[in-house]
Design a protein around this motif. Structure first.
Motif, PDB file in Angstrom:
ATOM      1  N   ILE A 269       8.252 -41.583  18.336  1.00 42.19           N
ATOM      2  CA  ILE A 269       9.149 -41.931  19.446  1.00 42.19           C
ATOM      3  C   ILE A 269      10.533 -42.286  18.900  1.00 42.19           C
ATOM      4  CG2 ILE A 269       9.592 -43.629  21.266  1.00 42.19           C
ATOM      5  CD1 ILE A 269       7.420 -41.908  22.207  1.00 42.19           C
ATOM      6  N   LEU A 270      10.560 -43.021  17.781  1.00 43.70           N
ATOM      7  CA  LEU A 270      11.843 -43.380  17.170  1.00 43.70           C
ATOM      8  C   LEU A 270      12.620 -42.132  16.780  1.00 43.70           C
ATOM      9  CD1 LEU A 270      11.255 -46.444  14.827  1.00 43.70           C
ATOM     10  CD2 LEU A 270      13.130 -46.187  16.444  1.00 43.70           C
ATOM     11  N   LEU A 271      11.939 -41.189  16.124  1.00 44.17           N
ATOM     12  CA  LEU A 271      12.638 -39.979  15.680  1.00 44.17           C
ATOM     13  C   LEU A 271      13.197 -39.222  16.892  1.00 44.17           C
ATOM     14  CD1 LEU A 271      13.552 -37.954  13.559  1.00 44.17           C
ATOM     15  CD2 LEU A 271      11.292 -36.874  13.663  1.00 44.17           C
ATOM     16  N   GLY A 272      12.377 -39.053  17.931  1.00 44.31           N
ATOM     17  CA  GLY A 272      12.842 -38.335  19.125  1.00 44.31           C
ATOM     18  C   GLY A 272      14.030 -39.035  19.770  1.00 44.31           C
ATOM     19  N   THR A 273      13.947 -40.365  19.861  1.00 45.68           N
ATOM     20  CA  THR A 273      15.036 -41.138  20.469  1.00 45.68           C
ATOM     21  C   THR A 273      16.298 -41.030  19.616  1.00 45.68           C
ATOM     22  OG1 THR A 273      13.365 -42.696  21.264  1.00 45.68           O
ATOM     23  CG2 THR A 273      15.658 -43.422  21.350  1.00 45.68           C
ATOM     24  N   GLU A 274      16.134 -41.180  18.315  1.00 44.73           N
ATOM     25  CA  GLU A 274      17.306 -41.190  17.437  1.00 44.73           C
ATOM     26  C   GLU A 274      17.920 -39.797  17.301  1.00 44.73           C
ATOM     27  OE1 GLU A 274      15.841 -43.219  13.904  1.00 44.73           O
ATOM     28  OE2 GLU A 274      16.523 -45.125  14.744  1.00 44.73           O
ATOM     29  N   GLU A 275      17.089 -38.753  17.339  1.00 46.94           N
ATOM     30  CA  GLU A 275      17.625 -37.387  17.327  1.00 46.94           C
ATOM     31  C   GLU A 275      18.581 -37.217  18.497  1.00 46.94           C
ATOM     32  OE1 GLU A 275      14.250 -34.393  15.405  1.00 46.94           O
ATOM     33  OE2 GLU A 275      14.151 -34.897  17.527  1.00 46.94           O
ATOM     34  N   PHE A 276      18.109 -37.680  19.655  1.00 45.52           N
ATOM     35  CA  PHE A 276      18.918 -37.507  20.839  1.00 45.52           C
ATOM     36  C   PHE A 276      20.165 -38.406  20.801  1.00 45.52           C
ATOM     37  CE2 PHE A 276      19.856 -38.543  25.274  1.00 45.52           C
ATOM     38  CZ  PHE A 276      20.321 -37.284  25.627  1.00 45.52           C
ATOM     39  N   GLN A 277      19.964 -39.658  20.368  1.00 48.32           N
ATOM     40  CA  GLN A 277      21.105 -40.580  20.328  1.00 48.32           C
ATOM     41  C   GLN A 277      22.116 -40.172  19.254  1.00 48.32           C
ATOM     42  OE1 GLN A 277      19.164 -44.445  20.074  1.00 48.32           O
ATOM     43  NE2 GLN A 277      18.942 -44.536  22.295  1.00 48.32           N
ATOM     44  N   ALA A 278      21.632 -39.518  18.195  1.00 49.58           N
ATOM     45  CA  ALA A 278      22.561 -39.026  17.166  1.00 49.58           C
ATOM     46  C   ALA A 278      23.520 -38.007  17.785  1.00 49.58           C
ATOM     47  CB  ALA A 278      21.789 -38.406  16.003  1.00 49.58           C
ATOM     48  N   LYS A 279      22.970 -37.172  18.683  1.00 52.51           N
ATOM     49  CA  LYS A 279      23.842 -36.209  19.380  1.00 52.51           C
ATOM     50  C   LYS A 279      24.910 -36.932  20.186  1.00 52.51           C
ATOM     51  CE  LYS A 279      20.192 -32.862  20.210  1.00 52.51           C
ATOM     52  NZ  LYS A 279      19.522 -32.151  21.303  1.00 52.51           N
ATOM     53  N   ALA A 280      24.527 -38.104  20.742  1.00 54.93           N
ATOM     54  CA  ALA A 280      25.474 -38.885  21.542  1.00 54.93           C
ATOM     55  C   ALA A 280      26.306 -39.817  20.659  1.00 54.93           C
ATOM     56  CB  ALA A 280      24.735 -39.673  22.619  1.00 54.93           C
ATOM     57  N   ARG A 281      26.335 -39.545  19.370  1.00 56.64           N
ATOM     58  CA  ARG A 281      27.301 -40.190  18.465  1.00 56.64           C
ATOM     59  C   ARG A 281      26.922 -41.618  18.042  1.00 56.64           C
ATOM     60  NH1 ARG A 281      33.231 -39.919  21.023  1.00 56.64           N
ATOM     61  NH2 ARG A 281      32.387 -41.562  22.313  1.00 56.64           N
ATOM     62  N   ARG A 282      25.681 -42.030  18.307  1.00 55.15           N
ATOM     63  CA  ARG A 282      25.328 -43.416  18.011  1.00 55.15           C
ATOM     64  C   ARG A 282      25.561 -43.782  16.548  1.00 55.15           C
ATOM     65  NH1 ARG A 282      21.181 -46.820  20.803  1.00 55.15           N
ATOM     66  NH2 ARG A 282      21.015 -48.726  19.592  1.00 55.15           N
ATOM     67  N   TYR A 283      25.177 -42.867  15.637  1.00 60.07           N
ATOM     68  CA  TYR A 283      25.194 -43.245  14.215  1.00 60.07           C
ATOM     69  C   TYR A 283      26.527 -42.961  13.527  1.00 60.07           C
ATOM     70  CZ  TYR A 283      20.527 -44.010  15.598  1.00 60.07           C
ATOM     71  OH  TYR A 283      19.450 -44.480  16.298  1.00 60.07           O
ATOM     72  N   GLN A 284      27.524 -42.609  14.347  1.00 54.00           N
ATOM     73  CA  GLN A 284      28.896 -42.592  13.850  1.00 54.00           C
ATOM     74  C   GLN A 284      29.476 -43.995  13.897  1.00 54.00           C
ATOM     75  OE1 GLN A 284      30.706 -39.274  13.395  1.00 54.00           O
ATOM     76  NE2 GLN A 284      28.537 -38.889  13.073  1.00 54.00           N
TER      77      GLN A 284
ATOM     78  N   ASN B 197      14.861 -40.976   8.871  1.00 55.95           N
ATOM     79  CA  ASN B 197      15.649 -40.465   7.764  1.00 55.95           C
ATOM     80  C   ASN B 197      16.927 -39.797   8.300  1.00 55.95           C
ATOM     81  OD1 ASN B 197      16.642 -39.117   5.536  1.00 55.95           O
ATOM     82  ND2 ASN B 197      14.575 -38.673   4.761  1.00 55.95           N
ATOM     83  N   PRO B 198      18.106 -40.272   7.887  1.00 56.31           N
ATOM     84  CA  PRO B 198      19.348 -39.711   8.438  1.00 56.31           C
ATOM     85  C   PRO B 198      19.431 -38.194   8.289  1.00 56.31           C
ATOM     86  CG  PRO B 198      19.824 -41.671   7.139  1.00 56.31           C
ATOM     87  CD  PRO B 198      18.360 -41.378   6.942  1.00 56.31           C
ATOM     88  N   SER B 199      18.798 -37.658   7.249  1.00 55.62           N
ATOM     89  CA  SER B 199      18.896 -36.204   7.056  1.00 55.62           C
ATOM     90  C   SER B 199      18.052 -35.441   8.085  1.00 55.62           C
ATOM     91  CB  SER B 199      18.467 -35.838   5.629  1.00 55.62           C
ATOM     92  OG  SER B 199      17.102 -36.152   5.453  1.00 55.62           O
ATOM     93  N   ASP B 200      17.179 -36.162   8.815  1.00 55.27           N
ATOM     94  CA  ASP B 200      16.409 -35.522   9.884  1.00 55.27           C
ATOM     95  C   ASP B 200      17.164 -35.494  11.212  1.00 55.27           C
ATOM     96  OD1 ASP B 200      14.310 -35.149   8.163  1.00 55.27           O
ATOM     97  OD2 ASP B 200      13.182 -36.916   8.819  1.00 55.27           O
ATOM     98  N   LEU B 201      18.350 -36.120  11.257  1.00 58.30           N
ATOM     99  CA  LEU B 201      19.048 -36.273  12.539  1.00 58.30           C
ATOM    100  C   LEU B 201      20.155 -35.235  12.702  1.00 58.30           C
ATOM    101  CD1 LEU B 201      19.269 -40.178  12.686  1.00 58.30           C
ATOM    102  CD2 LEU B 201      17.542 -38.672  13.680  1.00 58.30           C
ATOM    103  N   PRO B 202      20.345 -34.737  13.927  1.00 62.65           N
ATOM    104  CA  PRO B 202      21.364 -33.713  14.171  1.00 62.65           C
ATOM    105  C   PRO B 202      22.781 -34.290  14.212  1.00 62.65           C
ATOM    106  CG  PRO B 202      20.296 -34.294  16.231  1.00 62.65           C
ATOM    107  CD  PRO B 202      19.596 -35.090  15.146  1.00 62.65           C
ATOM    108  N   ASP B 203      23.762 -33.416  14.172  1.00 60.98           N
ATOM    109  CA  ASP B 203      25.157 -33.833  14.301  1.00 60.98           C
ATOM    110  C   ASP B 203      25.476 -34.211  15.745  1.00 60.98           C
ATOM    111  OD1 ASP B 203      25.766 -33.443  11.640  1.00 60.98           O
ATOM    112  OD2 ASP B 203      26.200 -31.303  11.942  1.00 60.98           O
ATOM    113  N   PRO B 204      26.488 -35.068  15.940  1.00 59.61           N
ATOM    114  CA  PRO B 204      26.891 -35.434  17.305  1.00 59.61           C
ATOM    115  C   PRO B 204      27.490 -34.244  18.054  1.00 59.61           C
ATOM    116  CG  PRO B 204      27.988 -36.844  15.677  1.00 59.61           C
ATOM    117  CD  PRO B 204      27.299 -35.754  14.922  1.00 59.61           C
TER     118      PRO B 204
END
Lengths: 249, 249
Positions: B58-73, B82-89
């Motif tokens: 659930i965390l990975l799915g949530t963070e994948e999506f939130q990464a697209k919305a720029r959360r981890y910028q 793992n940050p390398s598993d997350l897509p670009d914003p």
């Protein structure tokens, strides 16, 4: 099933949802109004081809993922996105005993979206734009989902009341008598108590406890919360309750 | 930038996060412990090939999506996956003025995950399994993200304190003198006040206001909240603060 239709048990879910809704509104109120979030096509540069708003896009992404986690198999959860856009769950369905009479689906989420974005958000936030679009939409989704669950729970309320007095309800349903159905499900004393409780809760949770509970800096205006229930949540719940009953037999 | 490093402004973010954390714990406490949620491979039938826990998924799915919305910028947001598993914003990056000294990344989310799942969840929930895995993990994600933001905000605290007394800090940093750095950033009076405030807030928000504020049915045990901060949140924040300083020059 017995528990799902027990009025005390239904009541405790609804009362608990009041807390969730107030907490979510308080969280949303930290950010500015960010009206751009709600404008269709306002993010068409960032989301090529997307005709909806930024919030619609976040909702779809959230609901796609939550659909996989079985959220919309639950009889009290309705998506804001088009159900045909959502994937199948990865978890096997829970064995819900059928509680509601089919077809039970009366999805009023478009109306919830409307009053929430047009009336509630501008009333609880600072005007302007703070660029926190991700945080804003995340809080919006939490609030919308809690309000949606609250309103659609009306179907369980209806079913419970129906089973307690089948004949009276059947007569009104057969006559398509909306007025009578409305009066059968309306309990003015319960509504008055609800609004009083809600005001007390919003005042309680919204106090700035950091200063030992000052009443000055309320995190969300209790009047807005009460008005939201009075003008929207309660009337919409009745719409759901009556529509459900009209399809009941 | 000036605002981000102003200690009063930092303090108000941290105080506000206390509310978010308590609200999230209250929401989580509605569901049973659901230990299966946290066991690696416990959902291998439903999620073929997935070696982690249901919560990890659930965390990975949530963070994948939130990464697209720029959360981890955002410089105060760190993913659990793992940050390398997350897509670009999909949104263009916000123009954050660089506030922290690079390399600033000290991600302690694995430690947060550990104390949260092993100690906090069992202390605030009923034992057993109610099958609400989706709701459970959704609440867990909200709590974990709020705690993570709270702890990693320590880097801003460090930077702010560093800039106020560069020479003293530089001497300790050059000597790799962890003890002195710890004492430079530790304010026992502030910590004592924080724990007192936290207890008051948990007691306040956790009261069952439905009954007019009875003290009997606390929705979350204030002692657990205080202990979580005392034993984990505050010490981990110090780890982050010191590690940040050691890499500062």
């Amino acid at each position: 099933m017995a528990q799902l239709l027990d009025l005390n048990s239904i009541r405790s879910v609804l009362v608990r949802l009041e807390d969730t809704i107030i907490f979510s509104l308080i969280e949303r109120a930290q950010f500015s109004c960010n009206a751009r979030t709600y404008q269709p096509c306002a993010f068409s540069n960032e989301l090529p081809g997307w005709q909806g708003s930024w919030l619609d896009w976040i909702l779809l992404g959230t609901e796609e993922f939550q659909a996989k986690a079985r959220r919309y198999q639950s009889p009290d959860e309705y998506p804001f996105s088009n159900p045909s856009d959502l994937p199948d769950p990865v978890l096997p369905p829970l064995e819900y005993e059928p509680v509601l009479h089919e077809p039970a689906v009366t999805n009023v989420n478009d109306k919830i979206m409307q009053f929430y974005t047009q009336e509630i958000v501008p009333s609880i936030t600072k005007p302007g734009d703070d660029l926190n679009y991700g945080s804003t939409a995340t809080r919006d989704v939490e609030t919308l989902q809690a309000v949606s669950r609250r309103v659609h729970y009306g179907m369980f309320v209806s079913e419970s009341k129906y089973r307690a007095d089948v004949d009276t309800f059947n007569t009104a349903i057969k006559a398509n008598d909306v007025k009578t159905l409305e009066s059968l499900i309306t309990k003015p004393q319960v509504e008055a108590a609800l609004l009083k409780r809600l005001e007390r809760k919003a005042r309680h949770y919204g106090q700035d406890e950091s200063q030992g509970g000052s009443m000055h800096d309320m995190k969300v205006d209790p009047e807005v919360v009460v008005r939201m229930y009075k003008d929207h949540v309660i009337p919409l719940t009745k719409v759901v309750e009556v529509e459900y009953l009209l399809k009941r037999i």
